[in-house]
Write an enzyme that holds these catalytic residues in place. Sequence first.
Site, PDB file in Angstrom:
ATOM      1  N   CYS A 196     -77.872  95.919  42.599  1.00 27.72           N
ATOM      2  CA  CYS A 196     -76.672  96.415  42.600  1.00 27.72           C
ATOM      3  C   CYS A 196     -76.446  97.456  43.619  1.00 27.72           C
ATOM      4  O   CYS A 196     -75.363  98.018  44.403  1.00 27.72           O
ATOM      5  CB  CYS A 196     -76.580  97.295  41.547  1.00 27.72           C
ATOM      6  SG  CYS A 196     -76.379  96.065  40.027  1.00 27.72           S
ATOM      7  N   HIS A 233     -58.504  94.754  43.672  1.00 24.85           N
ATOM      8  CA  HIS A 233     -58.882  94.064  44.780  1.00 24.85           C
ATOM      9  C   HIS A 233     -59.115  95.553  45.853  1.00 24.85           C
ATOM     10  O   HIS A 233     -58.713  95.461  47.020  1.00 24.85           O
ATOM     11  CB  HIS A 233     -57.618  93.212  45.392  1.00 24.85           C
ATOM     12  CG  HIS A 233     -57.929  92.120  45.094  1.00 24.85           C
ATOM     13  ND1 HIS A 233     -57.278  91.580  43.693  1.00 24.85           N
ATOM     14  CD2 HIS A 233     -58.577  90.756  45.220  1.00 24.85           C
ATOM     15  CE1 HIS A 233     -57.468  90.367  43.159  1.00 24.85           C
ATOM     16  NE2 HIS A 233     -58.056  89.820  44.140  1.00 24.85           N
ATOM     17  N   GLU A 241     -68.144  94.354  33.123  1.00 26.63           N
ATOM     18  CA  GLU A 241     -68.262  93.827  34.577  1.00 26.63           C
ATOM     19  C   GLU A 241     -68.578  92.539  34.391  1.00 26.63           C
ATOM     20  O   GLU A 241     -68.392  91.767  35.659  1.00 26.63           O
ATOM     21  CB  GLU A 241     -69.577  94.590  35.233  1.00 26.63           C
ATOM     22  CG  GLU A 241     -69.287  96.041  35.608  1.00 26.63           C
ATOM     23  CD  GLU A 241     -70.620  96.621  36.282  1.00 26.63           C
ATOM     24  OE1 GLU A 241     -70.311  97.560  37.027  1.00 26.63           O
ATOM     25  OE2 GLU A 241     -71.609  96.059  36.206  1.00 26.63           O
TER      26      GLU A 241
END
Length: 117
Positions: free
Chosen positions: A25, A69, A107
């Site tokens: 991550c 985005h 996620e």
Amino acid sequence: MYRIAKEFAFSASHQLCHLPPDHQCARLHGHNYVVVVELAAEALNADGFVRDYHDLAPLKTYIDECFDHRHLNDVLDGPSTAETLARHFHDWCRARWPETVAVRVSETPKTWAEYRP
């Protein structure tokens, strides 16, 4: 208690720079996030709703304009984890809809974090 929920989605990148460099991550990566807002009330309004789902449209606009985005490190203060996103969206929703009781952020299809005061 009556409960309703509505789901929203967006795609974004992030990086958890405070983690060790070998942590996956810590690298730049992205997710297709799913946000579920939950509202509750002990009684229904005159229309028979906790709240009309259409009233939640501003959350879709907010997500589309500010999160979709985007690179979340540039959007949020602090680490851009699912947990911090859940708290952020909860606070945003609660300020508009007092019936808000929880927000869940996923996620991946198998992981989620929830903020429920």
